[in-house]
Design an enzyme around this catalytic site. Structure first.
Site: not given
Ligand SMILES: *Cc1c(COP(=O)(O)O)cnc(C)c1O
Length: 492
Positions: A110-111
């Site tokens: 998700k980063d």
């Protein structure tokens, strides 16, 4: 390039406005009016750095950003926050390639999108003459909240507020949030479960009076939702990057097909692979891997999407999802009939299920393969992979490998496959140790040290910071006091 709703209620929306809005008025998701082609040959693109490649891809989608604006977003996001210069390295272990998307601050994929979304949003609000400060409000069951906090931390003209259930996240996840840095970050534990937090946040978003009051004080509420087009587009980049790296190293020849196996939940990551393929990247079958919550696997096998089923809590929690929101974008992209998509989504809302036409089913059949892995199967996969290749998989990536193994067995082992590695094994240290049949310390940090000893690698800095960090957030509140807490955060 402009954007339209998958349900037909909005069209002709500029890229920056689509980013500001997040969701279309009719509840649909924004999709680009057409999928652009790759701007250069894959060989030429393979010569670019991750950041320059990101620019070449994103400029095709975010056409109302100037070069300077887009490069500012990219260089602010993909910098030393990642613990490797390559940002998304590809490694070869055994017969597979692994695309490691876990080198960001929260050790999970998700980063990749949440480190750039805040900058895209900041530029987009300026472009649309929105003067208020953007306040990101989210409820989290653990991972998204931390990734959003990291992404928005100290981004000018934004505030971020995260609510999490006091006893509903792991102790590591709680510690991750409590030590969060950044003047504009706010975290509160609520006395309730995740659903309480989630519905509390939803009620606040629906509370027009409260929102008007905030607006008067110069704050505009927004969400860092995974359906924002500003999260999807940055995810296309790493597929092109991975293919380019393999081409450059001579692992692939020009035009050779590469299958991709993706551990899937909300269908965002694998949808980005599909977009990359439609742009002209020579990808083969897209393997959609589910855990025991196999609603997508059943969908690809039968054409029926049915969320009326028991919910399983698994060892790959980020894939414990019964409504895969981004699938709506896929249906629209293969079928391009807003009325049909709208009626499927209405069926989903009213009856919890829908059945797509045979025409759609056939189109999907040619592009996707889907399978699922139970916890036990993922666990054996972790054990075997470590034994064969001395490489430690996290439980999500193990699901993707298990399903890729099944796929290659069925197809007689032809062709090359890239497995998308969505989390670092350190993030799930206890599950991983159990799978490896090692002693499992009760304390998370001891478990992390044990994983590090087994792998022979040093513990990532981002983990050390959580282990050693100073607690900065200690707010606890009742569900009924969420609004009060927000006002307190913003106005004090
Ligand atoms: C979110 C997440 C997934 C699922 O990705 P989608 O884009 O929602 O399909 C898989 N693995 C990990 C570790 C995640 O955090």
């Amino acid at each position: 390039m402009n954007y339209q709703s998958t349900r037909g209620g909005e069209r002709g929306v500029s890229p920056s406005l689509a980013i500001v809005k997040g969701l279309a008025k009719d509840g649909g998701l924004f999709v680009p009016s057409e999928i652009p082609s790759l701007p250069l040959s894959v060989r030429e693109l393979s010569e670019l750095s991750y950041q320059d490649l990101a620019y070449e891809i994103m400029k095709l989608y975010f056409t109302d950003f100037t070069e300077e604006e887009l490069r500012y977003c990219i260089s602010s996001a993909y910098d030393t926050k990642f613990d490797t210069e390559e940002i998304a390295p590809v490694v070869k272990k055994g017969e597979y390639y692994y695309l490691e998307l876990f080198h960001g601050r929260t050790l999970a994929f998700k980063d990749m999108a949440l480190s750039i979304l805040p900058y895209l949003l900041k530029v987009s609000t300026q472009k649309n003459d929105i003067r208020e400060k953007i306040v990101i409000l989210t409820a989290t069951s653990g991972d998204t909240g931390k990734a959003a906090l990291e992404g928005f931390s100290d981004v000018e003209n934004t505030e971020i507020i995260v609510f999490y259930p006091k006893d509903g996240v792991s102790s590591f996840q709680e510690q991750q949030m409590k030590v969060q840095r950044g003047k504009n970050t706010h975290v509160a534990a609520i006395l309730g479960n995740f659903d309480d937090a989630q519905s509390g946040v939803k009620q606040i978003f629906a509370d027009e009076e409260y929102k008007a009051e905030l607006l008067k004080q110069g704050y505009r509420l927004s969400s860092a939702n995974s359906i924002n087009i500003g999260r999807l587009v940055p995810q296309i980049v790493y597929y092109v990057y991975a293919y380019g790296q393999l081409l450059k190293r001579g692992e692939l020849s020009s035009g050779e097909e590469l299958a991709i196996s993706v551990p899937t939940g909300n269908f965002g990551n694998i949808l980005a692979a599909y977009f990359a393929k439609k742009m002209g990247l020579p990808l083969g079958t897209l393997i959609c891997a589910s855990n025991e919550n196999r609603v997508l696997t059943d969908f690809f096998h039968t054409g029926v999407y049915d969320k009326n089923r028991p919910f399983h809590v698994t060892s790959s929690p980020s894939m414990d999802i019964l409504i895969s929101s981004n699938l709506e974008r896929l249906l629209y992209t293969v079928h391009a009939d807003e009325k049909d998509v709208a009626s499927y989504m209405e069926d989903l809302r009213e009856r919890g299920r829908y059945q797509v036409s045979e025409n759609i089913e056939q189109k999907l059949d040619g592009e996707f393969y889907s399978g699922s892995a139970r916890d036990g199967e993922a666990s054996v996969t972790i054990f075997q992979c470590f034994k064969d290749c001395a490489y430690i998989l996290d439980p999500h990536t193990a699901v993707a490998k298990f399903v890729a193994d099944n796929y290659s067995y069925k197809r007689g082992k032809q062709g090359k496959t890239l497995i998308v590695s969505t989390a670092s094994p350190y993030k799930f240290a206890q599950t991983v140790l159990k799978a490896l049949k090692e002693p499992v310390p009760e304390d998370v940090f001891s478990a992390i040290r044990a994983v590090s000893e087994l792998s022979g690698e040093k513990i990532p800095d981002a983990v050390l910071e959580v282990m050693e960090g100073e607690v900065r957030h200690n707010t606890v509140c009742m569900v009924k006091d969420m609004k009060l807490t927000i006002s307190h955060f913003l106005l004090s």
